[in-house]
Design a protein around this motif. Structure first.
Motif, PDB file in Angstrom:
ATOM      1  N   ALA A 140       0.917  -1.124   0.102  1.00 29.63           N
ATOM      2  CA  ALA A 140      -0.050   0.101   0.044  1.00 29.63           C
ATOM      3  C   ALA A 140       0.867   1.094  -0.028  1.00 29.63           C
ATOM      4  CB  ALA A 140      -0.860  -0.079   1.069  1.00 29.63           C
ATOM      5  N   THR A 181       0.660   4.018  -3.119  1.00 27.18           N
ATOM      6  CA  THR A 181       0.092   5.400  -2.807  1.00 27.18           C
ATOM      7  C   THR A 181       1.059   6.294  -3.088  1.00 27.18           C
ATOM      8  OG1 THR A 181       0.628   5.210  -0.464  1.00 27.18           O
ATOM      9  CG2 THR A 181      -1.747   4.597  -1.035  1.00 27.18           C
ATOM     10  N   TYR A 182       2.493   5.926  -2.925  1.00 28.99           N
ATOM     11  CA  TYR A 182       3.430   6.936  -3.076  1.00 28.99           C
ATOM     12  C   TYR A 182       3.613   7.027  -4.612  1.00 28.99           C
ATOM     13  CZ  TYR A 182       8.277   8.760  -3.371  1.00 28.99           C
ATOM     14  OH  TYR A 182       9.307   9.695  -3.732  1.00 28.99           O
ATOM     15  N   LEU A 217       1.258   7.150  -6.562  1.00 23.88           N
ATOM     16  CA  LEU A 217       0.185   8.224  -7.102  1.00 23.88           C
ATOM     17  C   LEU A 217       0.089   9.230  -6.519  1.00 23.88           C
ATOM     18  CD1 LEU A 217      -2.270   5.043  -7.179  1.00 23.88           C
ATOM     19  CD2 LEU A 217      -1.397   5.903  -9.156  1.00 23.88           C
ATOM     20  N   GLU A 218       0.833   9.674  -5.706  1.00 23.72           N
ATOM     21  CA  GLU A 218       0.751  11.148  -5.066  1.00 23.72           C
ATOM     22  C   GLU A 218       0.753  12.229  -5.977  1.00 23.72           C
ATOM     23  OE1 GLU A 218       4.253  11.530  -2.500  1.00 23.72           O
ATOM     24  OE2 GLU A 218       3.134  10.482  -0.750  1.00 23.72           O
ATOM     25  N   TRP A 245      -5.003  13.554  -1.853  1.00 23.52           N
ATOM     26  CA  TRP A 245      -5.525  12.355  -1.201  1.00 23.52           C
ATOM     27  C   TRP A 245      -4.613  11.010  -1.218  1.00 23.52           C
ATOM     28  CZ3 TRP A 245      -8.967  13.678   2.308  1.00 23.52           C
ATOM     29  CH2 TRP A 245      -9.585  14.847   1.978  1.00 23.52           C
ATOM     30  N   PHE A 246      -3.901  10.807  -2.185  1.00 23.30           N
ATOM     31  CA  PHE A 246      -2.922   9.912  -2.048  1.00 23.30           C
ATOM     32  C   PHE A 246      -1.947  10.024  -1.200  1.00 23.30           C
ATOM     33  CE2 PHE A 246      -4.899   8.684  -6.635  1.00 23.30           C
ATOM     34  CZ  PHE A 246      -5.125   7.414  -6.160  1.00 23.30           C
ATOM     35  N   ALA A 305      -3.261   9.024   1.921  1.00 24.55           N
ATOM     36  CA  ALA A 305      -3.541   7.575   2.054  1.00 24.55           C
ATOM     37  C   ALA A 305      -2.121   6.865   2.175  1.00 24.55           C
ATOM     38  CB  ALA A 305      -4.118   6.911   0.618  1.00 24.55           C
ATOM     39  N   PHE A 306      -1.056   7.616   1.638  1.00 24.28           N
ATOM     40  CA  PHE A 306       0.185   7.188   2.049  1.00 24.28           C
ATOM     41  C   PHE A 306       0.623   7.241   3.473  1.00 24.28           C
ATOM     42  CE2 PHE A 306       5.035   8.241   2.382  1.00 24.28           C
ATOM     43  CZ  PHE A 306       5.488   7.173   1.872  1.00 24.28           C
ATOM     44  N   ALA A 359      -0.889   4.488   5.327  1.00 21.72           N
ATOM     45  CA  ALA A 359      -0.084   2.973   5.009  1.00 21.72           C
ATOM     46  C   ALA A 359       1.079   3.311   5.544  1.00 21.72           C
ATOM     47  CB  ALA A 359       0.163   2.992   3.198  1.00 21.72           C
ATOM     48  N   TRP A 394       0.461  16.706   3.169  1.00 23.17           N
ATOM     49  CA  TRP A 394      -1.109  16.519   2.702  1.00 23.17           C
ATOM     50  C   TRP A 394      -1.741  17.977   3.186  1.00 23.17           C
ATOM     51  CZ3 TRP A 394      -5.364  16.480   5.784  1.00 23.17           C
ATOM     52  CH2 TRP A 394      -6.542  16.233   5.215  1.00 23.17           C
TER      53      TRP A 394
END
Length: 77
Positions: free
Chosen positions: A14, A18-19, A21-22, A27-28, A31-32, A35, A66
């Motif tokens: 994960a 998520t990294y 897709l940052e 929001w990624f 999410a990172f 994770a 974020w």
């Protein structure tokens, strides 16, 4: 594969996804951060406390990134 190893595999996978897709959405980044918290929990559960501490720090850095990114987007930087 035992359940703890499977949990670690999911947490680190994960983090990787998520990294990667940052750049697509702030929001990624959040999410990172989540994770990273999972990775931290894995580190502590398996007895590698330095890994757990560093992943917790990474979670904090990601949460800060974020917040900075969402503040910039709303114009309140």
């Amino acid at each position: 594969m035992d359940p703890l190893t499977a949990f670690g595999l999911v947490a680190v996978s994960a983090m990787l996804v998520t990294y990667a897709l940052e750049d697509r959405s702030p929001w990624f980044i959040l999410a990172f951060a989540g994770a990273c918290l999972l990775g931290s929990a894995y580190g502590f559960l398996q007895g590698a406390w330095p890994f757990g501490v560093l992943e917790a720090v990474w979670a904090g850095v990601a949460a800060w990134r974020w917040r900075s990114k969402t503040s910039q987007a709303s114009g309140t930087a």
